[in-house]
Write a protein that holds these residues in place. Structure first.
Motif, PDB file in Angstrom:
ATOM      1  N   PHE A  13      38.719  43.693  43.884  1.00 45.07           N
ATOM      2  CA  PHE A  13      37.309  43.277  44.245  1.00 45.07           C
ATOM      3  C   PHE A  13      37.244  43.177  45.735  1.00 45.07           C
ATOM      4  O   PHE A  13      37.949  43.138  46.583  1.00 45.07           O
ATOM      5  N   SER A  14      35.926  43.112  46.234  1.00 42.86           N
ATOM      6  CA  SER A  14      35.327  43.195  47.607  1.00 42.86           C
ATOM      7  C   SER A  14      36.076  42.012  48.291  1.00 42.86           C
ATOM      8  O   SER A  14      35.992  41.990  49.556  1.00 42.86           O
ATOM      9  N   SER A  15      36.355  40.767  47.601  1.00 41.03           N
ATOM     10  CA  SER A  15      36.676  39.787  48.391  1.00 41.03           C
ATOM     11  C   SER A  15      38.121  39.825  48.629  1.00 41.03           C
ATOM     12  O   SER A  15      38.789  38.974  49.622  1.00 41.03           O
ATOM     13  N   GLY A  16      38.799  40.753  48.211  1.00 40.41           N
ATOM     14  CA  GLY A  16      40.096  41.186  48.675  1.00 40.41           C
ATOM     15  C   GLY A  16      41.147  40.035  47.938  1.00 40.41           C
ATOM     16  O   GLY A  16      40.935  39.348  47.220  1.00 40.41           O
ATOM     17  N   PHE A  39      50.927  45.467  49.941  1.00 43.38           N
ATOM     18  CA  PHE A  39      49.921  45.237  50.835  1.00 43.38           C
ATOM     19  C   PHE A  39      49.147  44.074  50.261  1.00 43.38           C
ATOM     20  O   PHE A  39      49.055  44.162  48.768  1.00 43.38           O
ATOM     21  N   SER A  40      48.380  43.304  50.977  1.00 44.79           N
ATOM     22  CA  SER A  40      47.366  42.441  50.234  1.00 44.79           C
ATOM     23  C   SER A  40      46.044  43.206  50.632  1.00 44.79           C
ATOM     24  O   SER A  40      45.769  43.348  52.066  1.00 44.79           O
ATOM     25  N   SER A  41      45.177  43.480  49.769  1.00 48.51           N
ATOM     26  CA  SER A  41      43.939  44.041  50.161  1.00 48.51           C
ATOM     27  C   SER A  41      42.861  43.015  50.871  1.00 48.51           C
ATOM     28  O   SER A  41      42.850  42.139  50.697  1.00 48.51           O
ATOM     29  N   PRO A  42      42.302  43.556  52.029  1.00 46.15           N
ATOM     30  CA  PRO A  42      41.588  42.855  52.861  1.00 46.15           C
ATOM     31  C   PRO A  42      40.167  42.654  52.323  1.00 46.15           C
ATOM     32  O   PRO A  42      39.705  43.263  51.403  1.00 46.15           O
ATOM     33  N   PRO A  43      39.463  41.447  52.452  1.00 43.53           N
ATOM     34  CA  PRO A  43      38.017  41.479  52.302  1.00 43.53           C
ATOM     35  C   PRO A  43      37.080  42.243  53.045  1.00 43.53           C
ATOM     36  O   PRO A  43      37.387  42.225  54.096  1.00 43.53           O
ATOM     37  N   ILE A  44      36.337  42.861  52.153  1.00 37.87           N
ATOM     38  CA  ILE A  44      35.485  43.888  52.991  1.00 37.87           C
ATOM     39  C   ILE A  44      33.903  43.372  52.543  1.00 37.87           C
ATOM     40  O   ILE A  44      33.512  42.019  52.472  1.00 37.87           O
TER      41      ILE A  44
END
Length: 1027
Positions: free
Chosen positions: A190-193, A244-249
């Motif tokens: 999700f875009s909030s990462g 890794f942890s997906s960053p918020p975009i």
């Protein structure tokens, strides 16, 4: 007297520079007769001498380690360093290094250990790993450097060089295969990462530092719009797996091209496999609980929403009731079910002040984002009562309730009728209010619409000259903007070297005119990983200026590179993606080529309707209130830039006298709600309308003075009279000063005598109080501050919904403004999309080239050819000019005007695509605004492409003649020498790689291109240090 030396150590073979600082060290270089360091002569370096205070010399060789003083002979007078200032000759002895391997891409932090490694200074030691330099970052007991890129897998020697003394480090450093990614799970976020991504691959044991980066680029023509988001390494499981942890975009990832990259030291790897890349999707939406409370939740809690499992699994999702977890049992696209704790938890500490009956909140957490859907209330009824008690306790009250309900029903039905009539009356009142508001808005809009055409005919169209136009199109979007060296044209070359430098750059220009060299040059640069998309754009623009004198040759290079690019996309079986972005040098070359070839067409044909459109938008925007802080306007085409409040205002005509501008006053139309800066801008616009905008004075450089009678008052945006409310200050307007219709104003240049007289009357601290919290200012609409937010939170839901409904009423203004501007929009579209009028030869020539290539590669899909043409002309050139009218006209584009231009540009882009956009009530207002016209515009585009295809072909000879005329007319005005110098910087940066490419190319070998480049580099190497 000598007081300090640097460095204090050196190798036995000498060769390093020693700096001696002190006093009385002579008044000129000739005074220094001799220098001895530890009884060994030190060669004086005259060029580094500083009068009386500094001497630099190159230390000589010594047979054995030794320590001694420094002795300087100044005109026969000997001076020795103090006993504590000694220079030591010593021999560095490296003993080992760690690590002993790294990837081919380089970037490994290499640490060398040993004895006496801190010999000399950091600048004296050079480390090489094989043939590649290792950049020294730390100098001391251990030497730390960063390895460079190596072309092949191999074990190499590591050497250290101290002032010409080369020492081998024991052992070897192994360059290994670069890491690869073989698998990654999950495949999206999700875009909030906050989603953990497990990446599996090979070669991870070589990497010292991992990080995750996400690039988001909006697929627009003409502007670089790259955004970067950094993720973080969660854990390194083993040699083949990292997490890794997906960053918020961004909130709308579907509108961007998303690329996820793993940075491994200096090596970059896109997270993708053969079938797909790692993707981002928009966050899910949840429905809040009805009335904010979910009751009787002892068994299961149901949360409803949409796209809940699009990038989330049941194992990753979290839910909480207060502080305690709610065990998730089911997760579907629209529903989440979780089992709450058996006993109702207490609310979180942070919630206690703002709770209803001490109820805990229900929270859903996906990755980094939380949703608070409301509060939950457990069923507190006792469930273990014996059956013999349940019957009388339940049945008897139930019968009583039924009887009571029958009695109450008739009363309630009568009450409901009365409530219905009351609500109906309220709705009718609201409807009448809306009707009056719309009528007032339409009336306001149509009053006093001036004839734009007459104004333009009087003032003329301020088209920029060719050089300024190309400077702005090519280099204004660069990182330095207006200060870019290509725009300023400032090349700081010492006069003594100017002739040598210019001769060398002319030789470099001749080399660029060798097709074999230029193709090799471009290919070599594009093969470098650090040669970014921004660098490619800038390089292509430099090349355009450097080759402007031979545009026929430039076009030939562009065709050659295009054939290669097309081959790549056809082989990869995705030809539709070609020209979608400017990811290659040739794609930017095409943008510049179109800009060059269409300048005259802009000037003679399309410029007038574009300028009229710009002026019409500017006029409409300025006719109504514009919030100077929020950058929102009453009259606009952009819903996000719409002033959603009913601001009361009156139009005034003020009589302006200009200092040193004659005795006649100039009438200027302003609004009483305008800030003083806005009034200045409108006055400057009117007073200097016959001059180019670049020659206008800035609003901040002039003073506005109001003379209501015999007195005079300086008007300014903020002063001691500004309205204050707590930390907020309101910007002054004409209404604040009570300036009336017909008032007399004087515009003059800023001067000391024109400062406000009451400045001298400030009490201590008052001026400081005026200046603090400068960001807390407002103009027409005050932003909601903390106090207001607290009030709004306590407001009822119904009141909020009614406020939103009223705000939507103002969207009618968009439609009204659109109707007023429609003729101007249509005229511009017709001027650029009409094949029956003049079509620039470059457009016909390039479109035919695309048709030929489609036929050659057996591409029969009309959509593909349509996309190629759209991406090469409308989206690559016209959208850029439409969004940036200051590229072709000498004008200033205000943010509120830019917002409306962006809507028209988006409409133009939508018209050029064959994809049908399905519109609904939820579609953006900007899309709905031109929904009716889009189909007509799409037909115009289709007819335009069809008409060009049926035109008489433009031969190579005719095109070359046209290009030669452009070269002859404009090349002399461009900063060609500066462009050549800037291009040479790329040659200098990638010198070895370019030389290798030329030596491996048979055609380049025959023409000795590598040797010619070496000669040019030899002539210019001093120039690089001079600049």
């Amino acid at each position: 007297m000598q007081t300090q030396i640097e460095p204090k150590t050196g190798p036995l073979n000498g060769g390093i520079l020693l700096t001696i600082t002190g006093s009385n060290l002579g008044i000129k270089a000739e005074d220094v007769k001799n220098i001895m360091v530890a009884d060994k002569e030190c060669l004086f370096k005259e060029e580094f001498y500083s009068v009386s205070t500094r001497i630099v010399c190159q230390v000589g060789p010594m047979n054995e380690p030794k320590q001694g003083q420094i002795e300087v002979n100044i005109n026969g007078k000997l001076g020795k360093s103090p006993s504590e200032v000694l220079f030591t000759y010593q021999e560095p002895h490296p003993s080992g290094m760690r690590p002993e391997s790294g990837p081919q891409a380089g970037g490994t932090t290499l640490t060398i250990t040993g004895i006496n490694l801190a010999t000399g200074s950091k600048k004296d030691v050079q480390v090489s790993v094989g043939s590649q330099p290792c950049n020294v970052t730390e100098f001391g007991d251990e030497i730390v450097c960063i390895t460079g890129r190596n072309s092949k897998v191999e074990a190499v020697e590591v050497t250290m060089d101290y002032g010409g003394t080369t020492i081998r480090v024991p052992g070897q450093f192994s360059y290994s295969e670069n890491p690869t990614v073989t698998k990654f799970l999950p495949v999206n976020s999700f875009s909030s990462g906050g989603r953990n991504i497990t990446v599996t691959g090979t070669g991870f044991e070589l990497i010292q530092s991992f990080s995750l980066v996400v690039h988001a680029e909006r697929p627009e023509a003409g502007k670089m719009n790259l955004k970067r988001f950094d993720g973080k390494l969660v854990t390194r499981l083993n040699e083949t797996t990292v997490v890794f942890s997906s960053p918020p975009i961004l909130e709308d990832p579907e509108n961007y091209n998303i690329t996820t990259i793993i940075l491994m030291d200096h090596y970059q790897l896109v997270v993708k496999n053969e079938s797909h890349s790692f993707a981002y999707v928009a966050d899910p939406t949840f429905e809040n609980f009805t009335d904010g409370i979910k009751k009787q939740v002892n068994k299961l809690i149901n949360a409803k929403g949409s796209n809940l499992n699009k990038a989330m699994t049941i194992d990753e999702a979290q839910a909480f009731v207060g502080d305690e977890p709610c065990n998730i049992k089911t997760l579907t696209e629209t529903d989440l079910y979780c089992e709450p704790p058996e006993v109702q938890p207490q609310p979180k500490k942070r919630q206690k002040r703002d709770t209803i009956n001490n109820l805990p909140e229900f929270i859903v957490k996906f990755g980094l984002r939380e949703w608070i859907l409301g509060r939950v209330e457990y069923d507190t009824r006792v469930s273990d009562i014996p059956l013999n008690l349940i019957l009388p306790l339940v049945l008897i009250p139930m019968i009583a309730i039924i009887v009571t309900s029958i009695i109450c029903y008739r009363r309630k039905s009568q009450q409901a009728e009365r409530e219905y009539e009351k609500i109906k009356s309220q709705l009718e009142g609201l409807e009448e209010s809306v009707r009056d508001r719309c009528k007032k808005e339409f009336t306001d809009l149509m009053i006093e619409m001036e004839d734009q055409t007459n104004d333009i005919n009087e003032a003329g169209i301020p088209v920029l000259d060719y050089k300024t136009y190309t400077d702005r199109v090519f280099f204004l979007p660069s990182k330095d903007g207006e200060k870019d060296v290509m725009i300023t044209g400032k090349l700081d070359i010492p006069e003594a070297r100017r002739q040598t430098v210019e001769q060398a750059l002319n030789q470099f220009s001749n080399l660029l005119n060798s097709k074999s060299f230029l193709i090799n040059f471009i290919h070599t640069l594009e093969n470098q990983r650090e040669f970014s998309a921004r660098a490619k754009v800038y390089f292509a623009s430099l090349l355009t200026v450097a080759l402007h004198g031979k545009l026929e040759y430039y076009t030939d290079i562009m065709r050659t590179l295009f054939l290669e690019l097309m081959e790549q996309y056809v082989v990869a079986k995705n030809p539709k993606l070609m020209l979608r972005r400017s990811e290659t040098v040739v794609e930017r070359m095409l943008s510049n080529w179109m800009s060059i070839c269409l300048y005259q067409y802009l000037k003679d044909n399309a410029g007038e309707p574009l300028y009229k459109l710009f002026k019409a938008i500017k006029h409409q925007v300025e006719k109504g209130p514009v919030d100077a802080v929020l950058k929102k306007a009453k009259y606009t085409l952009n819903d996000t830039g719409l002033l959603g409040d009913d601001v009361e205002y009156t139009q005034l005509t003020v009589n302006v006298y200009v200092q040193d501008g004659g005795t006649d006053s100039i009438p200027v139309k302003v609004l009483n709600c305008d800030t003083i800066s806005q009034v200045k801008e409108k006055i400057i616009d009117q007073v200097y309308r016959n001059l180019p905008c670049s020659q206008w004075p800035k609003a901040e450089s002039v003073v506005l003075e109001w003379r209501p009678g015999s007195t005079a008052q300086i008007l300014s945006d903020l002063d001691l009279t500004s309205q204050r409310d707590g930390r907020w200050k309101r910007i002054n307007t004409l209404m604040h000063y009570n300036v009336r219709d017909g008032a007399t104003l004087i515009l003059s240049k800023m001067g000391i005598s024109q400062q406000p007289e009451d400045n001298q009357q400030d009490v201590p601290g008052e001026r400081h109080a005026l200046l603090e919290d400068e960001n807390k200012v407002w103009h027409l609409v005050r932003p909601v501050d903390e106090i207001d937010e607290g009030k709004s939170k306590r407001g009822s839901v119904k009141e909020k919904e009614r406020t939103k409904a009223i705000t939507e009423i103002y969207l009618t203004r968009l439609l009204s403004v659109k109707g007023t501007l429609q003729q101007f929009v249509d005229n511009f579209f017709h001027s650029v999309l009409n094949s029956n009028h003049v079509v620039p030869p470059a457009v016909k020539y390039f479109f035919d080239f695309l048709d030929e290539q489609a036929e050659k590669h057996d591409i029969k899909d009309e959509d593909t050819i349509h996309i190629w043409k759209t991406n090469s002309l409308p989206l690559r050139f016209w959208v850029n000019i439409l969004k940036n009218p200051h590229f072709i006209f000498d004008v200033h584009v205000h943010e509120v005007v830019d917002a409306s231009l962006s809507v028209i540009a988006q409409t133009f882009m939508d018209a050029c695509t064959r994809t049908e956009h399905k519109l609904s009530r939820d579609s953006p207002s900007n899309k709905l605004l031109y929904a009716k016209e889009i189909s007509n515009y799409k037909k115009m585009v289709e007819d335009y492409y069809k008409g060009i295809r049926q035109m008489v072909p433009v031969s190579d000879q005719d095109m070359n003649t046209h290009l030669a005329e452009i070269s002859r007319a404009h090349t002399d005005s461009l900063n060609t020498l500066v462009a050549l110098h800037q291009l040479y910087q790329y040659t200098n940066k990638y010198y070895d790689e370019i030389i290798n490419a030329l030596e491996e190319d048979p055609a380049a070998q025959k023409m000795q291109l590598a040797f010619r480049l070496q000669q040019i580099a030899a002539a210019l190497e001093n120039k690089v240090t001079d600049l």
